[in-house]
Design a protein around this motif. Sequence first.
Motif, PDB file in Angstrom:
ATOM      1  N   SER A 137       7.645  -7.325   5.207  1.00 15.11           N
ATOM      2  CA  SER A 137       8.161  -6.391   4.206  1.00 15.11           C
ATOM      3  C   SER A 137       9.622  -6.670   3.884  1.00 15.11           C
ATOM      4  O   SER A 137      10.056  -6.535   2.729  1.00 15.11           O
ATOM      5  N   SER A 138      10.394  -7.071   4.902  1.00 12.67           N
ATOM      6  CA  SER A 138      11.822  -7.311   4.699  1.00 12.67           C
ATOM      7  C   SER A 138      12.083  -8.519   3.810  1.00 12.67           C
ATOM      8  O   SER A 138      13.123  -8.588   3.137  1.00 12.67           O
ATOM      9  N   ILE A 139      11.153  -9.482   3.785  1.00  9.79           N
ATOM     10  CA  ILE A 139      11.345 -10.664   2.934  1.00  9.79           C
ATOM     11  C   ILE A 139      10.629 -10.513   1.594  1.00  9.79           C
ATOM     12  O   ILE A 139      10.527 -11.473   0.822  1.00  9.79           O
ATOM     13  N   GLY A 140      10.123  -9.301   1.335  1.00  9.42           N
ATOM     14  CA  GLY A 140       9.533  -9.012   0.038  1.00  9.42           C
ATOM     15  C   GLY A 140       8.076  -9.359  -0.120  1.00  9.42           C
ATOM     16  O   GLY A 140       7.571  -9.407  -1.245  1.00  9.42           O
ATOM     17  N   VAL A 141       7.372  -9.583   0.977  1.00 17.99           N
ATOM     18  CA  VAL A 141       5.949  -9.922   0.916  1.00 17.99           C
ATOM     19  C   VAL A 141       5.128  -8.645   1.083  1.00 17.99           C
ATOM     20  O   VAL A 141       5.338  -7.874   2.030  1.00 17.99           O
ATOM     21  N   ASP A 142       4.242  -8.399   0.153  1.00 18.92           N
ATOM     22  CA  ASP A 142       3.376  -7.222   0.216  1.00 18.92           C
ATOM     23  C   ASP A 142       2.218  -7.517   1.182  1.00 18.92           C
ATOM     24  O   ASP A 142       1.162  -7.999   0.780  1.00 18.92           O
ATOM     25  N   TYR A 143       2.450  -7.220   2.461  1.00 18.42           N
ATOM     26  CA  TYR A 143       1.487  -7.567   3.507  1.00 18.42           C
ATOM     27  C   TYR A 143       0.813  -6.305   4.034  1.00 18.42           C
ATOM     28  O   TYR A 143       1.481  -5.353   4.431  1.00 18.42           O
ATOM     29  N   ASN A 144      -0.530  -6.308   4.020  1.00 14.25           N
ATOM     30  CA  ASN A 144      -1.285  -5.185   4.553  1.00 14.25           C
ATOM     31  C   ASN A 144      -2.677  -5.685   4.957  1.00 14.25           C
ATOM     32  O   ASN A 144      -3.551  -5.852   4.100  1.00 14.25           O
ATOM     33  N   TYR A 145      -2.854  -5.945   6.234  1.00 22.53           N
ATOM     34  CA  TYR A 145      -4.132  -6.503   6.689  1.00 22.53           C
ATOM     35  C   TYR A 145      -5.269  -5.481   6.622  1.00 22.53           C
ATOM     36  O   TYR A 145      -6.441  -5.859   6.672  1.00 22.53           O
ATOM     37  N   ALA A 146      -4.939  -4.205   6.498  1.00 23.73           N
ATOM     38  CA  ALA A 146      -5.979  -3.184   6.464  1.00 23.73           C
ATOM     39  C   ALA A 146      -6.632  -3.038   5.095  1.00 23.73           C
ATOM     40  O   ALA A 146      -7.739  -2.502   4.994  1.00 23.73           O
ATOM     41  N   SER A 147      -5.963  -3.530   4.043  1.00 20.07           N
ATOM     42  CA  SER A 147      -6.505  -3.351   2.700  1.00 20.07           C
ATOM     43  C   SER A 147      -6.656  -4.650   1.922  1.00 20.07           C
ATOM     44  O   SER A 147      -7.398  -4.695   0.942  1.00 20.07           O
ATOM     45  N   ASP A 148      -5.959  -5.699   2.336  1.00 19.00           N
ATOM     46  CA  ASP A 148      -6.020  -6.965   1.616  1.00 19.00           C
ATOM     47  C   ASP A 148      -6.855  -7.968   2.404  1.00 19.00           C
ATOM     48  O   ASP A 148      -6.515  -8.303   3.548  1.00 19.00           O
ATOM     49  N   PRO A 149      -7.958  -8.482   1.849  1.00 19.05           N
ATOM     50  CA  PRO A 149      -8.820  -9.425   2.582  1.00 19.05           C
ATOM     51  C   PRO A 149      -8.096 -10.706   3.010  1.00 19.05           C
ATOM     52  O   PRO A 149      -8.334 -11.200   4.116  1.00 19.05           O
ATOM     53  N   THR A 150      -7.219 -11.224   2.150  1.00 17.78           N
ATOM     54  CA  THR A 150      -6.488 -12.444   2.509  1.00 17.78           C
ATOM     55  C   THR A 150      -5.561 -12.206   3.688  1.00 17.78           C
ATOM     56  O   THR A 150      -5.487 -13.014   4.630  1.00 17.78           O
ATOM     57  N   ASP A 151      -4.831 -11.076   3.658  1.00 17.03           N
ATOM     58  CA  ASP A 151      -3.943 -10.742   4.773  1.00 17.03           C
ATOM     59  C   ASP A 151      -4.735 -10.525   6.054  1.00 17.03           C
ATOM     60  O   ASP A 151      -4.302 -10.935   7.139  1.00 17.03           O
ATOM     61  N   ALA A 152      -5.884  -9.885   5.941  1.00 21.37           N
ATOM     62  CA  ALA A 152      -6.718  -9.651   7.125  1.00 21.37           C
ATOM     63  C   ALA A 152      -7.188 -10.974   7.708  1.00 21.37           C
ATOM     64  O   ALA A 152      -7.166 -11.182   8.930  1.00 21.37           O
ATOM     65  N   TRP A 153      -7.626 -11.884   6.847  1.00 22.48           N
ATOM     66  CA  TRP A 153      -8.108 -13.194   7.306  1.00 22.48           C
ATOM     67  C   TRP A 153      -6.984 -13.972   7.999  1.00 22.48           C
ATOM     68  O   TRP A 153      -7.176 -14.525   9.087  1.00 22.48           O
TER      69      TRP A 153
END
Length: 289
Positions: A137-153
């Motif tokens: 989040s601090s580097i501006g990346v919208d990361y959420n493994y609970a809702s985004d399939p790519t982030d979860a993978w």
Amino acid sequence: MQTKVENNKAWFLVMPVFLIVAFSAIIPLMTVVNYSVQDIFDPYTRYFVGTEWFKQVMLDSRLQEALLRQFIYSFTIIIIEVPLGICVALMMPTKGRGASLALILVAIPLLIPWNVVGTIWQIFGRADIGLFGAFMSSIGVDYNYASDPTDAWLTVVLMDVWHWTPLVALLCYSGLRAIPEVYYQAARIDQASRWAVFRYIQLPKLTNVLIIGVLLRFMDSFMIYTEPFVLTGGGPGSSTTFLSQALVQQAIGQFDLGPAAAFSLVYFLIILLVCWVFYTTIMNMQKDK
């Protein structure tokens, strides 16, 4: 010429092992085979259906997607973990107290139970309380493994790399320590470069160790269940639902014992087949050299 007398009484010494294997492996396997050819309504009502469940399993689109997902996952972590494990092993010290300390530190992830690993990364990846989520989040990346399939993978892959790369590193480290010192002395006399030492001395001597590492990591990754189940529950959607989770959902969630038994046998045969292909290919490559 005196004839050698064979004493077959020694077989009685290994009989307990055969009995334990029969009780813990063969009998459950035969039970699964029995379930796979029957339609079970209750403990007392069942009908023979032959290969009907196997046909259903092979045509099930959800299982086909889970199988494809499983292959992609297994090959991804092998491609990442094997080179990374070799690099870690090459950087580890070989003498002094630093060697013992390095072995302890590298082995720590292997000592953590699988469900705890999933919980650690579940917290680690959260943006509000987790270091990794907060960093993204601090580097501006919208990361959420609970809702985004790519982030979860990606999170599941990173979790596996963190957990199991030490196994490959320790195997490679043991292989490197087994190389006689005279090889390195000859390389120094010939003024061989670091890459030449790795290419012509270390890597060939690591072949057998790497075969074991690849087979272990493939079998274990192909049967992965606990970590992604704790981390994502197979979601979002079915993006991290692998074969083992699909099997559990069918057997326990839907109580379809017949199709689940057929699916488990297909699952078992796939693992055996791929491991055999791996082993045969690598051994043939080694013979060609």
